[in-house]
Design a protein around this motif. Structure first.
Motif, PDB file in Angstrom:
ATOM      1  N   ALA A  17       0.828  -1.208   0.000  1.00 42.81           N
ATOM      2  CA  ALA A  17       0.000   0.000   0.000  1.00 42.81           C
ATOM      3  C   ALA A  17       0.863   1.258   0.000  1.00 42.81           C
ATOM      4  O   ALA A  17       0.495   2.269  -0.562  1.00 42.81           O
ATOM      5  CB  ALA A  17      -0.933   0.003   1.212  1.00 42.81           C
ATOM      6  N   ALA A  18       1.993   1.187   0.633  1.00 38.47           N
ATOM      7  CA  ALA A  18       2.854   2.365   0.761  1.00 38.47           C
ATOM      8  C   ALA A  18       3.923   2.377  -0.328  1.00 38.47           C
ATOM      9  O   ALA A  18       5.107   2.351  -0.056  1.00 38.47           O
ATOM     10  CB  ALA A  18       3.488   2.384   2.148  1.00 38.47           C
ATOM     11  N   ARG A  41      -3.744   8.534  -2.304  1.00 40.97           N
ATOM     12  CA  ARG A  41      -3.266   9.608  -3.183  1.00 40.97           C
ATOM     13  C   ARG A  41      -2.399   8.978  -4.270  1.00 40.97           C
ATOM     14  O   ARG A  41      -1.461   8.246  -3.983  1.00 40.97           O
ATOM     15  CB  ARG A  41      -2.452  10.632  -2.392  1.00 40.97           C
ATOM     16  CG  ARG A  41      -3.301  11.391  -1.380  1.00 40.97           C
ATOM     17  CD  ARG A  41      -2.526  12.513  -0.702  1.00 40.97           C
ATOM     18  NE  ARG A  41      -1.173  12.187  -0.321  1.00 40.97           N
ATOM     19  CZ  ARG A  41      -0.796  11.665   0.857  1.00 40.97           C
ATOM     20  NH1 ARG A  41      -1.713  11.411   1.767  1.00 40.97           N
ATOM     21  NH2 ARG A  41       0.455  11.426   1.108  1.00 40.97           N
ATOM     22  N   HIS A  42      -2.715   9.276  -5.519  1.00 38.46           N
ATOM     23  CA  HIS A  42      -2.027   8.696  -6.679  1.00 38.46           C
ATOM     24  C   HIS A  42      -1.376   9.830  -7.460  1.00 38.46           C
ATOM     25  O   HIS A  42      -2.072  10.677  -8.014  1.00 38.46           O
ATOM     26  CB  HIS A  42      -3.055   7.952  -7.536  1.00 38.46           C
ATOM     27  CG  HIS A  42      -2.469   7.247  -8.703  1.00 38.46           C
ATOM     28  ND1 HIS A  42      -3.236   6.824  -9.744  1.00 38.46           N
ATOM     29  CD2 HIS A  42      -1.211   6.891  -9.008  1.00 38.46           C
ATOM     30  CE1 HIS A  42      -2.471   6.230 -10.642  1.00 38.46           C
ATOM     31  NE2 HIS A  42      -1.245   6.274 -10.216  1.00 38.46           N
ATOM     32  N   ALA A  71       0.221   6.899  -2.032  1.00 32.80           N
ATOM     33  CA  ALA A  71       0.376   7.020  -0.585  1.00 32.80           C
ATOM     34  C   ALA A  71      -1.002   6.962   0.045  1.00 32.80           C
ATOM     35  O   ALA A  71      -1.937   7.593  -0.452  1.00 32.80           O
ATOM     36  CB  ALA A  71       1.062   8.337  -0.228  1.00 32.80           C
ATOM     37  N   PRO A  72      -1.147   6.207   1.136  1.00 26.59           N
ATOM     38  CA  PRO A  72      -2.434   6.163   1.830  1.00 26.59           C
ATOM     39  C   PRO A  72      -2.788   7.541   2.383  1.00 26.59           C
ATOM     40  O   PRO A  72      -1.915   8.302   2.790  1.00 26.59           O
ATOM     41  CB  PRO A  72      -2.199   5.180   2.977  1.00 26.59           C
ATOM     42  CG  PRO A  72      -0.947   4.452   2.637  1.00 26.59           C
ATOM     43  CD  PRO A  72      -0.145   5.353   1.762  1.00 26.59           C
ATOM     44  N   ASP A  73      -4.060   7.867   2.376  1.00 18.17           N
ATOM     45  CA  ASP A  73      -4.569   9.092   2.972  1.00 18.17           C
ATOM     46  C   ASP A  73      -5.434   8.659   4.151  1.00 18.17           C
ATOM     47  O   ASP A  73      -6.656   8.732   4.095  1.00 18.17           O
ATOM     48  CB  ASP A  73      -5.375   9.881   1.931  1.00 18.17           C
ATOM     49  CG  ASP A  73      -5.726  11.283   2.404  1.00 18.17           C
ATOM     50  OD1 ASP A  73      -5.237  11.681   3.479  1.00 18.17           O
ATOM     51  OD2 ASP A  73      -6.497  11.952   1.703  1.00 18.17           O
ATOM     52  N   GLY A  74      -4.777   8.147   5.187  1.00 15.17           N
ATOM     53  CA  GLY A  74      -5.470   7.563   6.328  1.00 15.17           C
ATOM     54  C   GLY A  74      -5.671   6.069   6.096  1.00 15.17           C
ATOM     55  O   GLY A  74      -5.065   5.469   5.207  1.00 15.17           O
TER      56      GLY A  74
END
Length: 90
Positions: A17-18, A41-42, A71-74
């Protein structure tokens, strides 16, 4: 497109995911980030340095060989799928 493959679901704590470092699919391979819950976020550097928020209603399409990062946004749960053009040599 053929040779479709989809990953298992994973969350923001997973290394998958990261993927905050730049990376790209191979030439001829398209990808899709499927958001099950939450937001991701892409950022696509190869297409005018755009950042696109992804969520369950808006999956992230990845064109072949385009440099990008996510990047994950939460909290987030996602899976990824990949499809390649069929090999025309055989």
């Amino acid at each position: 497109m053929a040779a479709h493959q989809r990953t298992a679901e994973f969350d923001e704590g997973s290394r998958r995911a990261a993927r905050e470092n730049n990376h790209a699919t191979k030439p001829g391979v398209r990808g899709v980030n499927h958001i099950v819950s939450g937001r991701l976020r892409h950022r696509m550097d190869g297409l005018g340095a755009r950042e696109i928020p992804l969520d369950p209603e808006r999956p992230g399409l990845v064109a072949p060989a385009v440099v990008h990062r996510v990047a994950p946004d939460g909290p987030v749960r996602i899976s990824r799928s990949f499809a390649a053009k069929p090999d025309k040599t055989g």
